[in-house]
Design an enzyme around this catalytic site. Structure first.
Site, PDB file in Angstrom:
ATOM      1  N   ARG A 288      -4.758   2.053  11.657  1.00 57.27           N
ATOM      2  CA  ARG A 288      -6.569   2.349  11.045  1.00 57.27           C
ATOM      3  C   ARG A 288      -6.406  -0.123  11.540  1.00 57.27           C
ATOM      4  O   ARG A 288      -7.918  -0.092  11.725  1.00 57.27           O
ATOM      5  CB  ARG A 288      -6.199   1.216   9.223  1.00 57.27           C
ATOM      6  CG  ARG A 288      -7.289   2.088   8.521  1.00 57.27           C
ATOM      7  CD  ARG A 288      -6.714   2.201   7.317  1.00 57.27           C
ATOM      8  NE  ARG A 288      -5.471   3.118   6.241  1.00 57.27           N
ATOM      9  CZ  ARG A 288      -4.967   3.817   7.086  1.00 57.27           C
ATOM     10  NH1 ARG A 288      -5.747   4.709   7.223  1.00 57.27           N
ATOM     11  NH2 ARG A 288      -3.381   3.939   6.445  1.00 57.27           N
TER      12      ARG A 288
ATOM     13  N   CYS B 297      -3.748  -0.404  -1.564  1.00 56.75           N
ATOM     14  CA  CYS B 297      -3.184  -1.731  -2.111  1.00 56.75           C
ATOM     15  C   CYS B 297      -2.823  -2.585  -3.644  1.00 56.75           C
ATOM     16  O   CYS B 297      -3.029  -3.505  -3.430  1.00 56.75           O
ATOM     17  CB  CYS B 297      -3.482  -2.769  -0.688  1.00 56.75           C
ATOM     18  SG  CYS B 297      -4.331  -3.293   0.314  1.00 56.75           S
TER      19      CYS B 297
ATOM     20  N   CYS C 291       0.369   2.843   3.342  1.00 53.85           N
ATOM     21  CA  CYS C 291       0.745   2.619   5.107  1.00 53.85           C
ATOM     22  C   CYS C 291       1.915   2.000   4.845  1.00 53.85           C
ATOM     23  O   CYS C 291       1.828   0.466   4.808  1.00 53.85           O
ATOM     24  CB  CYS C 291      -0.481   1.122   5.015  1.00 53.85           C
ATOM     25  SG  CYS C 291      -2.528   2.446   4.998  1.00 53.85           S
TER      26      CYS C 291
ATOM     27  N   SER D 245      -7.665  -3.215   7.277  1.00 54.87           N
ATOM     28  CA  SER D 245      -9.228  -2.837   6.195  1.00 54.87           C
ATOM     29  C   SER D 245      -9.538  -4.039   6.178  1.00 54.87           C
ATOM     30  O   SER D 245     -10.509  -4.226   5.378  1.00 54.87           O
ATOM     31  CB  SER D 245      -8.703  -1.619   4.822  1.00 54.87           C
ATOM     32  OG  SER D 245      -8.680  -1.088   5.393  1.00 54.87           O
TER      33      SER D 245
ATOM     34  N   CYS E 158       0.552  -1.409  -0.019  1.00 53.08           N
ATOM     35  CA  CYS E 158       0.108   0.670   0.219  1.00 53.08           C
ATOM     36  C   CYS E 158       1.048   1.038   0.014  1.00 53.08           C
ATOM     37  O   CYS E 158       1.654   1.276   1.385  1.00 53.08           O
ATOM     38  CB  CYS E 158      -0.798   0.156   1.477  1.00 53.08           C
ATOM     39  SG  CYS E 158      -1.869   1.574   1.561  1.00 53.08           S
TER      40      CYS E 158
ATOM     41  N   CYS F 176      -8.961   2.207   3.436  1.00 53.13           N
ATOM     42  CA  CYS F 176      -7.497   1.725   2.856  1.00 53.13           C
ATOM     43  C   CYS F 176      -7.877   0.132   2.354  1.00 53.13           C
ATOM     44  O   CYS F 176      -8.004  -0.317   2.356  1.00 53.13           O
ATOM     45  CB  CYS F 176      -6.431   2.518   3.414  1.00 53.13           C
ATOM     46  SG  CYS F 176      -5.229   2.551   2.483  1.00 53.13           S
TER      47      CYS F 176
ATOM     48  N   HIS G 268       3.295  -1.933   6.845  1.00 52.30           N
ATOM     49  CA  HIS G 268       4.450  -3.249   6.743  1.00 52.30           C
ATOM     50  C   HIS G 268       4.876  -3.690   6.491  1.00 52.30           C
ATOM     51  O   HIS G 268       5.571  -4.799   6.171  1.00 52.30           O
ATOM     52  CB  HIS G 268       3.199  -3.550   5.277  1.00 52.30           C
ATOM     53  CG  HIS G 268       1.516  -3.144   5.324  1.00 52.30           C
ATOM     54  ND1 HIS G 268       1.116  -4.117   5.422  1.00 52.30           N
ATOM     55  CD2 HIS G 268       1.407  -2.353   4.544  1.00 52.30           C
ATOM     56  CE1 HIS G 268      -0.310  -4.328   4.884  1.00 52.30           C
ATOM     57  NE2 HIS G 268      -0.096  -3.012   4.988  1.00 52.30           N
TER      58      HIS G 268
END
Lengths: 185, 566
Positions: free
Chosen positions: B478, B548, B64, B501, B61, B545, B68
């Protein structure tokens, strides 16, 4: 005169085939050229509205991105600010982090921070398969895009030095390409 | 008679979340959340070196990124039982906090404030009255009449141009918009100021991480930052002082502007404390480890089921045994092959696309479940799980925010109101204020540890021949993020990312239970079904979100999202 500040940004996901062509071009430029202090070359990935943070305080923006414009794969098309803004923001944002080039520019302009000069170098992609790396068409177009970036810098009177020896190898290329070719192949 | 509304960014180019709702008598009677883009990026990692995995996962993503990367190195470290030096923990924590502060500020101002703030009311505002109102709410020095007037002039110029630009697609004048012109003006002024402070937070990420949006300073076993207090190029006192100054400025913005604005807006829409609850099972994992063995954390984790705050179950560690054993992914309504829910270490990602069918399969998102139950993740879970366990820092800012709402709305705001759309916004601001205080703490921990003479930043990983499994978690902006890795002979055998998400946007599972987005929309009143602002308010409150995925600029001028009423 104050040195202009310029950001050259590759946009796209390196994990999704030709979508990685923008970051690939940024990598080629970093490996192949030396730039003055005011020039930032960056792999910006897929920043959504976070792009706004990279637009403030700069005089010119050069972006390299894959485009879906119906032209044959590998076509390189140049867009200026008015082309990008023509569509306006997307009508409904369900997912507020989705790619948002026109939104980002509009927000930066609203805050009085947007760059005066904008060039988007669009490369028509062919395939966007997960983990596939670039197609031959996109790879060829990447070299054209590098030349277009340098031509824009010339137009803006920004100096740079081309390096002779450096070459760029994408760290994200498919494992099969990274391994030595087996004897059966 | 019911009618069906689809809100669907229709191409892979812009947005991947589709919401379908059925409306009866001006209220939502049923809902479906779908992701329209295949997420199967994990397959890229098979057979690669686990030490490189974080560079790839950071690209899942574009928004984000750091989260990750962090979950990935933690997954490998968990599999190896590899401790991480204290300096590396603090540096990582500072990166995570700075990223989260940036993310939360962007979410409230740039991504969701305009669901509540009516831009077209701003020209009617009296800047002097707005400034006086602001004075009563906050010590923030940038609420002067002149500052507000300048912001108002920006809006007037945009309106006068006839081209609304960034504002052209808002639901202006919608009956659900109810702020006074002065409050609209204040919120918009802070929308513009927020751009500065979110950038300062990103600068911190860049200074510690080497680059932004993709940090470069991680390695399995620690970080790659060279520490030398006297150096200007390495991480030294010069850089650390700059980082401190930036963090202090961001923290001030959060305490004096963001938290106050959220409370003020919330106090003027009190009915939204009763809308948007949905799944009241909450999950959060501990984060911000305080030592190299991650035996203590600054942020608590745990589970609350069916809204039972008193029955909270805490997690001891970020890879708690109960958590490791309780997560599965269900594909009953997702476009994948498979019958039974699978544990992520055994997870499969074989696509089986069929057309959208609300009765059968309708989403590319899998349905993560905890002990078979859907869970809400995100700031609301983080705050409730902490509050329920009596975590002092959570209580400090939650009580402050509820007190502020009570004072403005002249009602008693209690923690029970948090199970709602506005509860999610309030919790995000509360979490941001907590993280701000912890940023300052972890900066000091880092400086003190270095001053003691500890310059270690990295422990070398060694991979065994056999098969090992690990889970790396991070309580991301998130919500709960977990990366699950199986390593065999030093190579990746399986990799699954269970992202926040997907917990929240998950479709129904095999038992038919709604995912959190879906459940939160049920019974939502809609003033004008053809302008479903209320649906957007609740979905946006989760900070979805789905980015990704692929990202290609489309210059052709065709409409790229639509609202369709059947």
């Amino acid at each position: 005169m104050k040195k202009p500040k310029i950001t050259i940004g590759g946009i796209g996901s390196v994990l999704l085939g030709d979508d990685g062509v923008g970051p690939f071009v940024a990598g080629m430029l970093e490996a192949g050229c030396r730039f003055d202090e005011g020039v930032i070359v960056a792999d910006l990935g897929t920043p959504g509205l976070d792009l706004v943070a990279h637009l403030s305080g700069i005089d010119a923006l050069i972006l390299i991105d894959s485009v879906a414009n119906g032209d044959p794969p590998g076509t390189v098309t140049l867009y200026r600010k008015e082309d990008i803004l023509r569509n306006g923001p997307s009508p409904v944002r369900m997912d507020p982090h989705s790619p948002a080039l026109s939104e980002s520019l509009l927000i930066a302009e609203l805050a009085g921070e947007g760059p005066e000069e904008i060039l988007l170098i669009g490369i028509t992609g062919e395939r966007y398969d997960v983990g596939a790396g670039l197609t031959a068409a996109a790879r060829q177009a990447a070299a054209t895009a590098v030349a277009e970036v340098l031509a824009e810098l010339d137009r803006l009177n920004i100096s740079y030095t081309k390096l002779q020896t450096e070459s760029f190898s994408a760290w994200w290329k498919p494992l099969a390409e990274a391994l030595p070719v087996s004897s059966e192949a | 008679m019911s009618k069906r509304i689809t809100i669907d960014p229709i191409t892979r180019i812009e947005g991947h979340l589709r919401i379908d709702v059925e409306v009866e008598n001006y209220a939502v009677s049923n809902a479906w959340a779908s992701c329209t883009m295949w997420r199967g990026i994990e397959t890229i990692l098979r057979d690669r070196d686990p030490r490189d995995a974080w560079m790839f996962t950071q690209r899942f993503c574009g928004v984000c990124t750091t989260v990750h990367a962090m979950a990935s190195v933690r997954a490998v470290e968990d599999a190896l039982r590899l401790p991480v030096p204290a300096n590396a923990q603090y540096i990582r924590n500072l990166v995570l906090i700075a990223h989260a502060l940036h993310d939360h500020i962007v979410h409230f101002y740039q991504l969701s404030a305009l669901d509540w703030v009516d831009i077209l009311q701003i020209p009617k505002a009296d800047p002097a009255a707005a400034s006086k109102l602001a004075e009563g709410l906050s010590p923030w020095t940038r609420n002067s009449r002149n500052e507000l007037k300048a912001a108002q002039d920006k809006v007037k110029a945009v309106v006068a141009s006839g081209q609304l630009g960034i504002f052209q697609n808002g639901y202006w004048g919608h009956p659900a918009m109810r702020l006074s012109p002065e409050v609209n003006l204040l919120a918009f002024t802070h929308y513009v100021q927020a751009l500065e402070y979110q950038r300062k937070a990103l600068q911190v990420v860049g200074m510690l991480g080497g680059k932004t949006p993709h940090i470069q300073n991680l390695v399995v076993g620690g970080v790659a930052n060279a520490i030398d207090l006297d150096s200007q190029s390495a991480l030294g006192m010069d850089k650390l002082e700059t980082i401190k100054t930036l963090l202090d400025e961001v923290v001030q913005f959060i305490n004096e502007v963001y938290l106050i604005d959220v409370c003020a807006v919330a106090a003027m829409y009190p009915e939204w404390f009763k809308i948007g609850s949905g799944v009241t099972n909450y999950l959060a994992v501990p984060d911000l480890p305080l030592d190299s063995n991650a035996a203590a954390y600054d942020l608590p984790g745990g589970v609350i089921m069916r809204g039972d705050i008193g029955g909270v179950q805490g997690f001891k560690t970020a890879s708690d045994e109960v958590f490791r054993e309780s997560v599965t992914e269900d594909v009953a309504h997702s476009y994948y092959e498979g019958e039974k829910p699978l544990h992520p270490w055994k997870g499969e990602t074989e696509p089986q696309f069929t057309e959208w069918d609300g009765e059968k399969k309708y989403s590319w998102v899998k349905s993560p479940r905890y002990k078979g139950q859907p869970m809400q993740v995100g700031p609301l879970s983080q705050v409730l799980v902490g509050y329920a366990q009596g975590h002092p820092l959570t209580r400090k800012y939650a009580d402050l925010a509820l007190g502020q709402v009570s004072a403005i709305a002249k009602v008693k705001a209690t923690p029970a109101l948090m199970h709602s759309t506005l509860g999610r916004h309030a919790a995000r601001a509360i979490r941001a204020a907590m993280l701000g205080e912890l940023a300052q703490k972890h900066w000091q921990l880092l400086v003190d540890n270095i001053a003691k003479g500890d310059l270690t930043v990295h422990n070398e990983p060694v991979f065994p021949w056999g098969e090992i499994e690990g889970v790396g978690t991070h309580e991301a902006p998130r919500g709960t993020l977990s990366h699950w890795i199986v390593i065999k002979g030093g190579k990746i055998k399986n990799y699954q990312a269970v992202v926040p998400s997907t917990w929240n946007a998950s479709p129904r599972d095999e038992s038919g239970a709604h995912g959190p987005y879906e459940a939160s929309l049920l019974h939502t009143p809609l003033a004008r079904p053809e302008e479903p602002l209320e649906v957007l308010r609740t979905v946006h409150s989760f900070d979805p979100c789905m980015a990704c995925a692929c990202h290609t600029f489309d210059p052709s001028g065709r409409q790229i999202a639509r609202v369709k009423v059947l």
